[in-house]
Design a protein around this motif. Structure first.
Motif, PDB file in Angstrom:
ATOM      1  N   ASP A   1      73.112 -57.083  24.232  1.00  0.00           N
ATOM      2  CA  ASP A   1      73.360 -58.489  23.921  1.00  0.00           C
ATOM      3  C   ASP A   1      73.910 -58.606  22.501  1.00  0.00           C
ATOM      4  OD1 ASP A   1      73.496 -61.206  24.051  1.00  0.00           O
ATOM      5  OD2 ASP A   1      71.371 -61.541  24.474  1.00  0.00           O
ATOM      6  N   GLU A   2      75.197 -58.784  22.393  1.00  0.00           N
ATOM      7  CA  GLU A   2      75.904 -58.966  21.124  1.00  0.00           C
ATOM      8  C   GLU A   2      75.596 -57.877  20.097  1.00  0.00           C
ATOM      9  OE1 GLU A   2      76.169 -62.944  19.657  1.00  0.00           O
ATOM     10  OE2 GLU A   2      75.784 -63.805  21.625  1.00  0.00           O
TER      11      GLU A   2
ATOM     12  N   SER B   1      72.566 -64.521  27.811  1.00  0.00           N
ATOM     13  CA  SER B   1      71.308 -63.848  27.451  1.00  0.00           C
ATOM     14  C   SER B   1      70.270 -64.007  28.552  1.00  0.00           C
ATOM     15  CB  SER B   1      70.751 -64.408  26.125  1.00  0.00           C
ATOM     16  OG  SER B   1      71.618 -64.083  25.071  1.00  0.00           O
TER      17      SER B   1
HETATM   18 MG   LIG Z   1      72.908 -65.253  23.931  1.00  0.00          MG
END
Ligand SMILES: [Mg+2]
Ligand SMILES: Nc1ncnc2c1ncn2[C@@H]1O[C@H](COP(=O)(O)OP(=O)(O)O)[C@@H](O)[C@H]1O
Length: 257
Positions: A179-180, A51
């Motif tokens: 991000d995810e 991240s």
């Molecule tokens: Mg992360």
């Protein structure tokens, strides 16, 4: 043939990026290239620095060292808004939709915000038509056309995440940092999101951070593996699957299935 290495020069090129938080080196000397038409996945255990890497590329976090070039131009010190205008889009883990507006209105608003020039008020009607067609276009890509008139807040978690990416696409980015995006999704929702990513990557440079390995190996053209802030491997998916260092360091010696 699948997974051809791209021949174009990278659209986004990060070289030797580092980020320290006090004594902690969260990202340590990481280089990564993103190309239009390619989905580059970054995998690694929690706390590996994934991240933080995305935050540096988007401009949300400053770098402690290294350079970030977009189309050959050094953007390392640019604030986030300037990078967004230059074509770097990202999605957030928190949902950022306007819940009381329709799905279409959500996309139109971001399209309009990205296209608007305050000194061209006389063009407002035209800009509005343009934003509306941009919104319809991204809903098509996102597979959300049939949900265009739904109230955004009433949609499922998976659809909200898809809408969030559609809203980002409506600002016409060239680079998409995710991000995810599959976090908390069921199988069917993940499937829809993956189909969307397969369409989106045709025309964008995509960086995907994701824990779901089946998903990663399905959509990635290239995979970078991070451990403790460092890259331990960066290669084509099949080579990553069989990489001994990756299996030992990240996958506990069991082969990736
Ligand atoms: Mg992360
Ligand atoms: N703003 C911050 N301040 C201090 N430490 C941070 C901050 N952001 C991240 N970290 C630390 O940096 C490391 C990498 O975090 P992160 O990039 O979120 O990893 P990942 O996304 O791979 O799980 C972790 O040890 C995390 O606690």
């Amino acid at each position: 043939m699948d997974n051809n290495p791209p021949i174009s020069r990278p659209l986004l090129q990060a070289e030797s990026l580092s980020r320290r938080f006090g004594g902690l080196v969260a990202v340590n000397n990481v280089s990564i290239d993103l190309h239009i038409g390619q989905l580059h996945a970054v995998i690694g255990t929690n706390g590996a620095g994934k991240s933080t890497l995305i935050n540096m590329l988007s401009g949300e976090t400053g770098v402690s060292g290294g350079t970030i070039r977009l189309d050959g131009i050094d953007t390392t010190r640019w604030p986030q808004a300037r990078r967004a205008r230059a074509g770097i889009g990202r999605s957030y883990q928190r949902t950022t939709i306007f819940p009381t507006f329709t799905v279409l209105e959500n996309c139109r608003l971001t399209a309009q915000a990205a296209a608007q020039y305050p000194w061209r008020l006389w063009q407002a009607a035209g800009a509005c038509t343009h934003s509306m067609s941009a919104a319809r276009e991204v809903l098509e890509v996102a597979g959300l056309s049939s949900a265009a008139e739904k109230i955004a807040g009433s949609m499922s978690h998976g659809q909200k995440r898809q809408l969030e990416i559609a809203m980002c696409l409506a600002t016409r980015p060239r680079v998409l940092l995710l991000d995810e995006p599959l976090a908390g999704m069921g199988a069917e929702e993940s499937e829809r999101m993956l189909s969307m990513l397969e369409r989106v990557k045709q025309t964008h440079a995509v960086l995907l951070v994701e824990h779901d390995m089946d998903a990663v190996f399905r959509v990635a053209d290239k995979i970078t593996v991070m451990v403790n802030g460092q890259v331990i491997a960066s290669d084509l998916p099949e080579r990553i699957r069989n990489n001994h260092d990756v299996q030992v360091a990240y996958l506990g010696e069991s082969p990736i299935t």
